[in-house]
Enzyme design. Structure first.
Site, PDB file in Angstrom:
ATOM      1  N   THR A   1       0.810  -1.216   0.000  1.00  0.00           N
ATOM      2  CA  THR A   1       0.000   0.000   0.000  1.00  0.00           C
ATOM      3  C   THR A   1       0.843   1.265   0.000  1.00  0.00           C
ATOM      4  O   THR A   1       0.495   2.260  -0.642  1.00  0.00           O
ATOM      5  CB  THR A   1      -0.937   0.009   1.232  1.00  0.00           C
ATOM      6  OG1 THR A   1      -1.817  -1.106   1.161  1.00  0.00           O
ATOM      7  CG2 THR A   1      -1.771   1.288   1.277  1.00  0.00           C
TER       8      THR A   1
ATOM      9  N   ASP B   1      -0.108  -7.039   4.881  1.00  0.00           N
ATOM     10  CA  ASP B   1      -0.827  -8.293   5.096  1.00  0.00           C
ATOM     11  C   ASP B   1       0.086  -9.465   5.442  1.00  0.00           C
ATOM     12  O   ASP B   1      -0.271 -10.308   6.264  1.00  0.00           O
ATOM     13  CB  ASP B   1      -1.663  -8.646   3.864  1.00  0.00           C
ATOM     14  CG  ASP B   1      -2.915  -7.782   3.751  1.00  0.00           C
ATOM     15  OD1 ASP B   1      -3.272  -7.116   4.739  1.00  0.00           O
ATOM     16  OD2 ASP B   1      -3.529  -7.778   2.665  1.00  0.00           O
TER      17      ASP B   1
END
Length: 340
Positions: free
Chosen positions: A13, A90
């Site tokens: 991200t 993640d």
């Protein structure tokens, strides 16, 4: 002599930008990412940057990516005082855990960080995370690095990499270390928890092992598992080690068929490891009725390890081709500060 840091971009991200028409986050290139952090030029150190050939969303990271990243860092190990890895959140704890085992006697910092919002977002957490991660990597004591381990820095805390786990997808406090304190806390100043830091042997070199055995299966125990389901799993899934995520302090349902199947797996040379589903706490195999049978079978205890650390440690130990009777002893022994 001015210190040198290598900033490694793997994706995630932090390096994405929102498509104006669809609103979907798309990969950003490293140069544009760096342009969004002008304060990098104010740090009193030489900061080199490198991007892996095909930056990925961390959900796409695989053990081969851990190996590539480890090889990359090791190939440049003597050129830099420390390394900061920009990584998606993640699977950051999986990658950090894996590298913590693949590097032995680590004598420099490898700090993972990322962000919950892209670097170009007006409320992004990327700037503080990256800048502070670099400052931590630059910390020294008597001319030597203060941090000599793999860490995850996020939201004002540096956690030991193999003690970290992601706990939130929508808060800036995305990570936690449920069973171990933070190594460094960032406020007005950086507070280093010096007594708990790993201390390398200064008379030995850092070594890196590329070898991993990925034939490890993670199975979460739940009330609906029945005999047929488990038998089919054992018959058709190819694995060398099975990590059972059990209840509470390592308990499991008491069924004769389960014990028989577990024993058969062991007789075939399969490694069976008991980890807890709980975020915090420790496996206390044998103190409750629901885990006495596991203890009697000699099932390996994950103690207070995170699932991420247990998975990475299993792949690492299997990759080292440890002697059959040494695996349990090595797994239940603290190698990189991953267990109590």
């Amino acid at each position: 002599m001015q210190q040198k840091i290598l900033l490694v971009y793997t994706g995630g991200t932090i390096g994405m930008v929102k498509d104006s028409s669809s609103g979907v986050l798309l990969p950003f290139d490293l140069e544009n990412l760096l342009d969004q952090i002008p304060k990098l030029h104010s740090i009193n150190a030489e900061i080199d940057t490198i991007s892996v050939p095909n930056p990925k969303d961390s959900a796409d990271m695989q053990p081969s990516d851990w190996q590539f990243l480890g090889d990359l860092i090791y190939s440049k190990f003597m050129q830099y005082n420390g390394f900061v890895v920009l990584h998606g959140t993640d699977t950051m704890s999986y990658t950090a855990s894996a590298l913590s085992f693949m590097f032995s006697n680590l004598r420099k910092p490898i700090i993972f960080t990322g962000s919950q919002l892209p670097v170009g977002d007006i409320r992004t957490d990327a700037l503080e995370n990256v800048l502070t991660a670099i400052q931590i990597a630059l910390l020294q004591e008597n001319g030597n690095p203060s941090i000599n381990e793999v860490g995850v820095y996020f939201d004002s805390h540096l956690y030991r990499g193999n003690r970290s786990t992601k706990i939130s997808s929508d808060r800036f406090k995305a990570f936690s270390s449920p069973n171990f304190p933070a190594l460094v806390t960032s406020g007005v100043s950086l507070k280093v928890n010096e007594p708990i830091l790993l201390k390398p042997n200064i008379n030995r070199a850092t070594k890196f092992s590329h070898d991993l055995n990925t034939k490890v299966f993670l199975l979460k125990i739940h009330p609906a598992i029945d005999q047929l389901m488990f038998e089919q799993f054992c018959k058709f899934v190819d694995f060398d080690a099975l990590i059972l995520e059990t209840y509470g302090s390592g308990t499991i349902f008491s069924q004769d068929w389960l014990l028989i199947l577990l024993q058969k797996m062991q007789e075939k040379g399969k490694k069976i490891i008991n980890c807890s589903q709980c975020v915090s706490g420790i496996v206390k195999q044998g103190i409750y009725e629901g885990s006495k049978q596991l203890n009697a079978l000699g099932i390996i205890s994950g103690k207070d390890m995170t699932t991420e650390a247990a998975l990475a440690k299993t792949m690492y130990l299997l990759g080292q081709k440890s002697a059959e009777n040494d695996f349990k002893m090595q797994f239940e022994t603290d190698l990189r500060g991953e267990l109590y």
